[in-house]
Motif scaffolding. Structure first.
Motif, PDB file in Angstrom:
ATOM      1  N   VAL A   1       0.817  -1.217   0.000  1.00 57.78           N
ATOM      2  CA  VAL A   1       0.000   0.000   0.000  1.00 57.78           C
ATOM      3  C   VAL A   1       0.852   1.270   0.000  1.00 57.78           C
ATOM      4  CG1 VAL A   1      -1.745   1.283   1.314  1.00 57.78           C
ATOM      5  CG2 VAL A   1      -1.904  -1.204   1.150  1.00 57.78           C
ATOM      6  N   LEU A   2       1.967   1.240   0.723  1.00 59.39           N
ATOM      7  CA  LEU A   2       2.762   2.472   0.905  1.00 59.39           C
ATOM      8  C   LEU A   2       4.190   2.379   0.367  1.00 59.39           C
ATOM      9  CD1 LEU A   2       1.968   2.941   4.715  1.00 59.39           C
ATOM     10  CD2 LEU A   2       0.930   4.269   2.876  1.00 59.39           C
ATOM     11  N   GLY A   3       4.662   1.161   0.077  1.00 57.37           N
ATOM     12  CA  GLY A   3       6.084   1.001  -0.215  1.00 57.37           C
ATOM     13  C   GLY A   3       6.390   0.571  -1.636  1.00 57.37           C
ATOM     14  N   ALA A   4       7.265  -0.424  -1.752  1.00 54.64           N
ATOM     15  CA  ALA A   4       7.809  -0.821  -3.056  1.00 54.64           C
ATOM     16  C   ALA A   4       6.772  -1.477  -3.978  1.00 54.64           C
ATOM     17  CB  ALA A   4       8.987  -1.770  -2.856  1.00 54.64           C
ATOM     18  N   GLY A   5       5.620  -1.879  -3.412  1.00 54.91           N
ATOM     19  CA  GLY A   5       4.609  -2.533  -4.236  1.00 54.91           C
ATOM     20  C   GLY A   5       3.471  -1.608  -4.644  1.00 54.91           C
ATOM     21  N   THR A   6       3.589  -0.325  -4.300  1.00 52.64           N
ATOM     22  CA  THR A   6       2.514   0.633  -4.596  1.00 52.64           C
ATOM     23  C   THR A   6       2.178   0.622  -6.088  1.00 52.64           C
ATOM     24  OG1 THR A   6       3.457   2.008  -2.878  1.00 52.64           O
ATOM     25  CG2 THR A   6       1.783   3.034  -4.233  1.00 52.64           C
ATOM     26  N   GLY A   7       0.890   0.568  -6.386  1.00 49.93           N
ATOM     27  CA  GLY A   7       0.465   0.591  -7.784  1.00 49.93           C
ATOM     28  C   GLY A   7       0.392  -0.794  -8.408  1.00 49.93           C
ATOM     29  N   THR A   8       0.772  -1.830  -7.648  1.00 51.15           N
ATOM     30  CA  THR A   8       0.684  -3.203  -8.156  1.00 51.15           C
ATOM     31  C   THR A   8      -0.370  -3.939  -7.340  1.00 51.15           C
ATOM     32  OG1 THR A   8       3.052  -3.084  -8.555  1.00 51.15           O
ATOM     33  CG2 THR A   8       2.037  -5.247  -8.740  1.00 51.15           C
ATOM     34  N   ASP A   9      -1.270  -4.637  -8.022  1.00 52.86           N
ATOM     35  CA  ASP A   9      -2.411  -5.232  -7.337  1.00 52.86           C
ATOM     36  C   ASP A   9      -2.020  -6.441  -6.489  1.00 52.86           C
ATOM     37  OD1 ASP A   9      -5.213  -4.986  -6.901  1.00 52.86           O
ATOM     38  OD2 ASP A   9      -5.399  -6.928  -7.900  1.00 52.86           O
ATOM     39  N   SER A  10      -1.059  -7.214  -6.970  1.00 53.42           N
ATOM     40  CA  SER A  10      -0.697  -8.448  -6.292  1.00 53.42           C
ATOM     41  C   SER A  10       0.788  -8.395  -5.919  1.00 53.42           C
ATOM     42  CB  SER A  10      -0.989  -9.621  -7.223  1.00 53.42           C
ATOM     43  OG  SER A  10      -0.563 -10.820  -6.641  1.00 53.42           O
ATOM     44  N   VAL A  11       1.066  -8.352  -4.622  1.00 58.35           N
ATOM     45  CA  VAL A  11       2.439  -8.143  -4.152  1.00 58.35           C
ATOM     46  C   VAL A  11       2.853  -9.294  -3.247  1.00 58.35           C
ATOM     47  CG1 VAL A  11       3.945  -6.613  -2.804  1.00 58.35           C
ATOM     48  CG2 VAL A  11       2.139  -5.632  -4.236  1.00 58.35           C
ATOM     49  N   TYR A  12       3.984  -9.928  -3.569  1.00 59.13           N
ATOM     50  CA  TYR A  12       4.522 -10.937  -2.663  1.00 59.13           C
ATOM     51  C   TYR A  12       5.733 -10.343  -1.957  1.00 59.13           C
ATOM     52  CZ  TYR A  12       5.810 -15.227  -0.483  1.00 59.13           C
ATOM     53  OH  TYR A  12       6.080 -16.172   0.487  1.00 59.13           O
ATOM     54  N   PHE A  13       5.707 -10.383  -0.619  1.00 57.52           N
ATOM     55  CA  PHE A  13       6.783  -9.817   0.200  1.00 57.52           C
ATOM     56  C   PHE A  13       7.485 -10.956   0.909  1.00 57.52           C
ATOM     57  CE2 PHE A  13       7.939  -8.095   4.490  1.00 57.52           C
ATOM     58  CZ  PHE A  13       8.873  -7.146   4.090  1.00 57.52           C
ATOM     59  N   VAL A  14       8.816 -10.955   0.858  1.00 50.82           N
ATOM     60  CA  VAL A  14       9.553 -11.971   1.597  1.00 50.82           C
ATOM     61  C   VAL A  14      10.621 -11.289   2.446  1.00 50.82           C
ATOM     62  CG1 VAL A  14      10.974 -12.498  -0.451  1.00 50.82           C
ATOM     63  CG2 VAL A  14      10.904 -14.113   1.445  1.00 50.82           C
ATOM     64  N   ALA A  15      10.582 -11.570   3.746  1.00 49.53           N
ATOM     65  CA  ALA A  15      11.544 -10.981   4.678  1.00 49.53           C
ATOM     66  C   ALA A  15      12.633 -12.002   4.955  1.00 49.53           C
ATOM     67  CB  ALA A  15      10.848 -10.589   5.976  1.00 49.53           C
ATOM     68  N   ILE A  16      13.877 -11.639   4.641  1.00 50.99           N
ATOM     69  CA  ILE A  16      14.996 -12.558   4.841  1.00 50.99           C
ATOM     70  C   ILE A  16      15.906 -11.983   5.920  1.00 50.99           C
ATOM     71  CG2 ILE A  16      16.864 -13.842   3.719  1.00 50.99           C
ATOM     72  CD1 ILE A  16      15.533 -13.095   1.009  1.00 50.99           C
ATOM     73  N   GLY A  17      15.883 -12.609   7.085  1.00 48.49           N
ATOM     74  CA  GLY A  17      16.728 -12.174   8.192  1.00 48.49           C
ATOM     75  C   GLY A  17      17.258 -13.410   8.891  1.00 48.49           C
ATOM     76  N   THR A  18      17.084 -13.467  10.215  1.00 51.01           N
ATOM     77  CA  THR A  18      17.467 -14.668  10.966  1.00 51.01           C
ATOM     78  C   THR A  18      16.698 -15.870  10.422  1.00 51.01           C
ATOM     79  OG1 THR A  18      17.474 -13.159  12.831  1.00 51.01           O
ATOM     80  CG2 THR A  18      17.825 -15.473  13.317  1.00 51.01           C
ATOM     81  N   GLY A  19      15.442 -15.640  10.064  1.00 54.49           N
ATOM     82  CA  GLY A  19      14.623 -16.649   9.403  1.00 54.49           C
ATOM     83  C   GLY A  19      14.116 -16.090   8.084  1.00 54.49           C
ATOM     84  N   ILE A  20      13.201 -16.817   7.457  1.00 54.16           N
ATOM     85  CA  ILE A  20      12.588 -16.325   6.215  1.00 54.16           C
ATOM     86  C   ILE A  20      11.076 -16.517   6.321  1.00 54.16           C
ATOM     87  CG2 ILE A  20      12.381 -16.619   3.708  1.00 54.16           C
ATOM     88  CD1 ILE A  20      15.243 -17.580   3.619  1.00 54.16           C
ATOM     89  N   ALA A  21      10.324 -15.458   6.061  1.00 51.57           N
ATOM     90  CA  ALA A  21       8.863 -15.571   6.041  1.00 51.57           C
ATOM     91  C   ALA A  21       8.331 -14.680   4.927  1.00 51.57           C
ATOM     92  CB  ALA A  21       8.263 -15.167   7.377  1.00 51.57           C
ATOM     93  N   GLY A  22       7.110 -14.918   4.527  1.00 52.98           N
ATOM     94  CA  GLY A  22       6.574 -14.133   3.422  1.00 52.98           C
ATOM     95  C   GLY A  22       5.086 -13.917   3.550  1.00 52.98           C
ATOM     96  N   GLY A  23       4.552 -13.147   2.614  1.00 50.73           N
ATOM     97  CA  GLY A  23       3.118 -12.912   2.628  1.00 50.73           C
ATOM     98  C   GLY A  23       2.660 -12.335   1.309  1.00 50.73           C
ATOM     99  N   LEU A  24       1.422 -12.659   0.947  1.00 57.83           N
ATOM    100  CA  LEU A  24       0.844 -12.178  -0.301  1.00 57.83           C
ATOM    101  C   LEU A  24      -0.254 -11.165   0.003  1.00 57.83           C
ATOM    102  CD1 LEU A  24       0.705 -12.764  -3.480  1.00 57.83           C
ATOM    103  CD2 LEU A  24      -1.303 -14.135  -2.888  1.00 57.83           C
TER     104      LEU A  24
END
Ligand SMILES: [Zn+2]
Length: 312
Positions: free
Chosen positions: A128-151
């Motif tokens: 809504v506010l960041g790197a996916g703004t203007g795209t309807d379907s955004v997959y986010f993956v956080a890579i740190g100590t572990g890895i998790a994601g969300g659509l």
């Protein structure tokens, strides 16, 4: 313009947001346009046990919601989260089970409370506010100590039936591979998390290194760093190819500590992903714009979404 004495001040409606991590809790009061009015941080106190952490979260929320223009509270926590029931089911690093946060907090605060998963809230914020703004379907993956994601589809987070959607970190990409924290072998997280990248380099060379060191060594042409990095990129590309085939995201946004590698990560990863997708084009890969504030921004967005839903 100075306020006229006696004139009532116009107060903006706000929501309170809390983002609970393993070591610290971030909090803020946030307006509907995303303006952060107040921001603070306290230790989670996980070392005192799960009940102590829950008590600290509740106390922090009560201190935050100290004026009557705070209309709702959004809370983001790690682990397995049942947003619909308002219950944090389980968190390995905080040790809790079945904490009914929504009931606990709405009873004390008297305002609507919504609960979300920290990384999926980060996904919402990036969409809504960041790197996916203007795209309807955004997959986010956080890579740190572990890895998790969300659509996020159409501005809504996909939580799944039991609050566990998007857990790409536990997609098995190397059957029989390294043991993962979840008990399985060869999960993406067991190969490409920041901590595993550092460990893989140390095992190969006998030299202690973090993922950040590996990225630096990579720039200087270190061969072992190149090998460890290539292995991680391959594993990430395998997992993201599966995500792409299943979900067809318009953009993949990478967050977490490893996103700081920037082009050294996104360049080769985009190439490796494109190679694996034989019948379709690959979605672009971007890095987070909100950084470690994504979870907090997402918790506020969720609270605003709830308020709009409640409106008659
Ligand atoms: Zn796993």
């Amino acid at each position: 313009m100075p306020a006229i004495p006696g004139e009532p001040r116009i107060r903006t409606d706000l929501v309170a947001a809390l983002d609970v991590g393993g070591t610290s809790i971030k909090a803020g009061l946030i307006a509907e346009d995303g303006t952060v009015v107040r921001e603070s941080r306290r230790p989670t106190g996980a070392e005192g046990g799960p009940q102590a952490a829950v008590d600290r979260i509740v106390a922090f929320a009560q201190d935050l919601v100290d004026t009557d223009n705070v209309r709702a509270l959004g809370l983001g926590v790690p682990g397995v989260v049942d947003s619909a029931a308002g219950i944090a089911r389980y968190a390995a690093n905080l040790g809790w089970r079945d904490v009914p946060f929504v009931r606990l907090l709405s009873d004390r605060l008297g305002i609507p409370v919504v609960l979300g998963h920290d990384v999926r809230l980060g996904a919402l914020a990036e969409a809504v506010l960041g790197a996916g703004t203007g795209t309807d379907s955004v997959y986010f993956v956080a890579i740190g100590t572990g890895i998790a994601g969300g659509l996020v589809e159409g501005g809504r987070v996909d939580n799944g039936a039991t609050g566990q959607a998007g857990e790409v970190g536990h997609l098995v990409v190397r059957p029989g591979g390294p043991l993962c924290g979840c008990g399985n072998h060869g999960c993406l997280e067991s190969i490409a998390s920041a901590s595993r990248i550092g460990r893989a380099y140390s095992e190969l060379t006998g030299v202690q290194a973090s993922a950040r060191d590996v990225v630096e060594l990579l720039q200087s042409g270190d061969e072992a760093a190149g090998q460890v990095w290539a292995d991680a990129i391959d594993a990430l590309a395998d997992a993201l190819a599966a995500v792409t085939v299943l979900q067809d995201p318009g953009v993949i946004v990478i967050g977490g500590g490893l996103s700081l590698a920037g082009e050294a990560l996104t360049g080769p990863l985009a190439g490796a992903l494109a190679q694996r997708l034989t019948f379709r084009t690959a979605p672009p890969i971007a890095v987070t714009e909100l950084g470690d504030r994504a979870g907090l921004a997402g918790a506020a967005l969720l609270a605003w979404q709830q308020l709009r839903k409640d409106k008659p």
